[in-house]
Design a protein around this motif. Structure first.
Motif, mmCIF file in Angstrom:
data_model
loop_
_atom_site.group_PDB
_atom_site.id
_atom_site.type_symbol
_atom_site.label_atom_id
_atom_site.label_comp_id
_atom_site.label_asym_id
_atom_site.label_seq_id
_atom_site.Cartn_x
_atom_site.Cartn_y
_atom_site.Cartn_z
ATOM 1 N N ARG A 1 -74.484 92.473 22.939
ATOM 2 C CA ARG A 1 -74.533 93.854 23.418
ATOM 3 C C ARG A 1 -73.178 94.347 23.930
ATOM 4 N NH1 ARG A 1 -77.939 93.672 20.635
ATOM 5 N NH2 ARG A 1 -80.188 93.975 20.908
ATOM 6 N N TRP A 2 -72.287 93.424 24.265
ATOM 7 C CA TRP A 2 -71.002 93.812 24.833
ATOM 8 C C TRP A 2 -69.868 93.019 24.177
ATOM 9 C CZ3 TRP A 2 -70.807 97.801 28.243
ATOM 10 C CH2 TRP A 2 -72.007 98.156 28.886
ATOM 11 N N VAL B 1 -65.427 97.231 25.308
ATOM 12 C CA VAL B 1 -64.701 97.564 26.536
ATOM 13 C C VAL B 1 -63.352 96.842 26.505
ATOM 14 C CG1 VAL B 1 -64.714 97.432 29.056
ATOM 15 C CG2 VAL B 1 -66.859 97.828 27.810
ATOM 16 N N PHE C 1 -64.871 108.747 24.433
ATOM 17 C CA PHE C 1 -65.595 107.511 24.723
ATOM 18 C C PHE C 1 -65.949 107.325 26.198
ATOM 19 C CE2 PHE C 1 -62.932 106.437 20.930
ATOM 20 C CZ PHE C 1 -63.976 106.332 20.022
ATOM 21 N N VAL D 1 -64.953 101.166 17.667
ATOM 22 C CA VAL D 1 -65.776 101.478 18.840
ATOM 23 C C VAL D 1 -66.980 102.317 18.448
ATOM 24 C CG1 VAL D 1 -65.803 102.677 21.061
ATOM 25 C CG2 VAL D 1 -63.825 101.287 20.433
ATOM 26 N N ARG E 1 -70.823 101.049 18.606
ATOM 27 C CA ARG E 1 -71.671 101.800 19.528
ATOM 28 C C ARG E 1 -72.935 102.291 18.821
ATOM 29 N NH1 ARG E 1 -69.045 106.193 23.546
ATOM 30 N NH2 ARG E 1 -68.321 104.233 24.467
ATOM 31 N N TYR F 1 -63.657 103.456 28.997
ATOM 32 C CA TYR F 1 -63.538 102.432 27.953
ATOM 33 C C TYR F 1 -62.663 101.264 28.384
ATOM 34 C CZ TYR F 1 -59.088 104.808 27.196
ATOM 35 O OH TYR F 1 -57.846 105.364 27.370
ATOM 36 N N GLU G 1 -71.419 97.868 22.867
ATOM 37 C CA GLU G 1 -70.317 98.575 23.510
ATOM 38 C C GLU G 1 -69.046 97.703 23.488
ATOM 39 O OE1 GLU G 1 -69.979 101.573 24.799
ATOM 40 O OE2 GLU G 1 -72.037 102.207 24.326
#
Length: 583
Positions: free
Chosen positions: A482-483, A517, A538, A506, A510, A541, A515
């Motif tokens: 998820r990240w 970062v 965004f 990105v 997404r 970020y 996501e």
């Protein structure tokens, strides 16, 4: 520093010259003259020029550099490498030692001088940095082999037909070895053995001068010239006359590539030894002023019967060890060589070419540092490969082409290295409270549903696709992801293509519920992204540190639960340039 001192550095050391340095400089000049006279003549023959041109190249150019150079200890004159480059450049256009050949050699010196002076004037000395040390070492090793092969004909007394390929020279020598003149071979081998023995047993004795003097006397007394031993013959006496290079545009175009190679190799050879001595004596070398000084020295060589010159490793070391303190030693050496030209040239008539060949062989042997080559291979196989490729290309293709091939290979290797940079996956190490590489810390904790990576290079058009492919492989292995946290501490710059590639990255992830970062993003990079409108597109970020980012999104690292207040603090944007060092 005054304007006059910047333009003519000699004004600085002359203004502060100490009387106690005069004896040291003169003593060093005597030693260097004894070393330079036979070497200069030998290198002139290596360059395909009459022996006297080696002495001419040791006079006016040396004085010009002494006035304009920033090194206090480096004498400028004809080193073996410049002689070889001169021969390989000009011999393809004219027969050595002919008037046409001499005129082209002078033209090459003028072109080298103008090029070096122009580069120094434009303060572009950094261009020479594109010739890496492994490439230069490979070139020097191969040049030492080529120079050695070029002296075999003087040892055997059997001239070759002017082959330019290394293989051709070896084959021709192999075919003609039965025609060897035994007297010439004896003179060469005895001279070589004497040089080696004197160098080891009596290092302070000017071995080259002693050996060539003894060989000359032996030829004269035994009349070996009548037995086929080649001698220098008549050496014109007097001061170097004013000479005018052949200003032929077609010849200049043909010599252009060679002039570039000679200019940069000469500069690198000079600046390397100059900086080594300057570091010991704690003074600075101005690279651009060095280029201008060498340019003026080479231009003067063109107009005073010389050939391309540079700083010499061996003579600089000897001058320094002999106590030379300033460039007055070089000026005194040049004046002593002029005295030799005025009064002593008849003594060189019976000087055998085989003895001069022995001087060249001993000099180039010092260029071979096998321990350094092994060290390069041990530290970096890619740099070792660059050394090997340059060595083989110089031997098999040509001297100028060899160094160009080596430079091209290192540039391609650099481009490939930046196009496929190191990307490391990170894990949390509780005892260090940091995200560190899994290769170094295999027991580091990976964060569930998150991928933490560090990108170790500038982001530009060539390596964004590699980052995309790397992430695709990792994401495919973790369907619950998820990240993605990208540590950008190694990213110093970013271009437009990379920004557009990251935007697609990105947005694409997404849309899949993942996501991206960024952390440890440096201010110049953030400013580029702000100009591209990332804040509006965004939202938030980037974070200052990876720990802050992971905690801010509510993930658990090392059992540290985050309360809403802590999370809110983590969401606060930071304007600091960099966070603490997390390896």
């Amino acid at each position: 520093m005054t304007l006059l001192e910047r333009l003519v550095p000699a004004y600085g050391w002359l203004r502060h010259y100490r009387r106690e340095d005069l004896f040291r400089d003169l003593a060093a000049a005597v030693v260097i003259t004894a070393m330079l006279v036979p070497q200069g003549m030998a290198y002139a023959l290596l360059a395909g020029l009459p022996a006297s041109y080696g002495l001419y190249a040791s006079t006016v150019p040396a004085i010009v550099y002494a006035l304009f150079g920033t090194s206090r200890h480096m004498p400028v004159g004809p080193p073996a490498l410049m002689a070889l480059l001169t021969f390989s450049s000009v011999s393809a256009l004219a027969e050595p030692r002919t008037p046409e050949y001499i005129s082209l050699a002078l033209l090459l010196a003028l072109m080298v001088g103008l090029l070096q002076f122009a580069i120094g004037l434009l303060r572009m000395g950094f261009v020479a940095n594109f010739i890496s040390h492994p490439v230069l070492r490979g070139f020097i090793y191969a040049s030492a082999v080529v120079i050695s092969l070029s002296q075999v004909e003087h040892f055997l007394g059997v001239p070759v037909s002017g082959q330019h390929s290394t293989v051709g020279v070896v084959l021709e020598h192999a075919r003609s070895i039965g025609e060897t003149n035994p007297w010439t071979l004896a003179v060469g081998l005895c001279s070589l053995a004497a040089l080696v023995m004197l160098g080891r047993l009596f290092p302070r004795v000017p071995a080259a001068l002693v050996v060539v003097s003894a060989a000359t006397l032996a030829v004269y007394l035994l009349r070996l010239d009548e037995r086929g031993v080649d001698i220098v013959g008549e050496v014109p006496g007097g001061l170097p006359g004013f000479s005018v290079p052949a200003l032929d545009l077609e010849a200049a175009r043909t010599l252009a590539a060679s002039a570039v190679v000679v200019a940069f190799v000469g500069f690198i050879e000079s600046i390397s030894v100059a900086k080594a001595i300057a570091a010991r004596e704690k003074y600075k070398i101005d690279s651009n002023q060095e280029l201008r000084a060498l340019g003026l020295a080479n231009a003067s060589a063109a107009f005073f019967s010389g050939f391309p010159v540079a700083g010499s490793f061996s003579r600089t070391a000897v001058q320094y060890q002999s106590g030379g303190r300033t460039q007055l030693a070089s000026i005194a050496t040049a004046l002593m060589v002029l005295l030799v030209l005025l009064f002593l040239t008849p003594l060189f008539h019976y000087l055998p070419s085989a003895a001069l060949a022995a001087v060249v062989l001993v000099a180039v042997y010092r260029l071979l540092d096998f321990e350094e080559a092994w060290r390069v291979f041990r530290i970096s196989p890619v740099d070792g490969l660059a050394l090997l490729i340059t060595f083989l290309a110089t031997l098999l293709v040509g001297v100028e082409q060899g160094i160009l091939i080596g430079v091209l290979f290192t540039l391609l290797a650099f481009i490939r290295r930046t196009a496929y940079p190191r990307i490391a996956e990170l894990g949390y190490v509780p005892e260090k409270d940091a995200f560190l590489g899994l290769e170094s810390f295999p027991r580091a904790r990976t964060v569930p549903k998150a991928l933490v990576v560090r990108f170790d290079a500038r982001l530009y058009f060539a390596n964004v696709p590699f980052l995309e492919e790397w992430l695709l492989r990792r994401v495919a292995e973790r369907p619950d992801l998820r990240w993605i946290f990208i540590d950008c501490r190694g990213v110093n710059d970013i271009d437009v293509t990379a920004i557009e590639g990251l935007e697609d990255l990105v947005s694409g992830y997404r849309s899949r519920g993942i996501e991206i970062v960024f952390t440890h993003m440096k201010l110049p990079v953030r400013e580029q992204l702000e100009k591209a409108g990332w804040d509006a597109t965004f939202g938030r970020y980037h974070y200052q540190t990876t720990r802050e980012a992971v905690r801010a999104v509510g993930l658990d690292i090392g059992g540290e639960a985050l309360d809403p207040e802590h999370r809110a603090q983590g969401d606060a944007p930071s304007r600091n340039r960099d966070g603490p060092d997390e390896r």
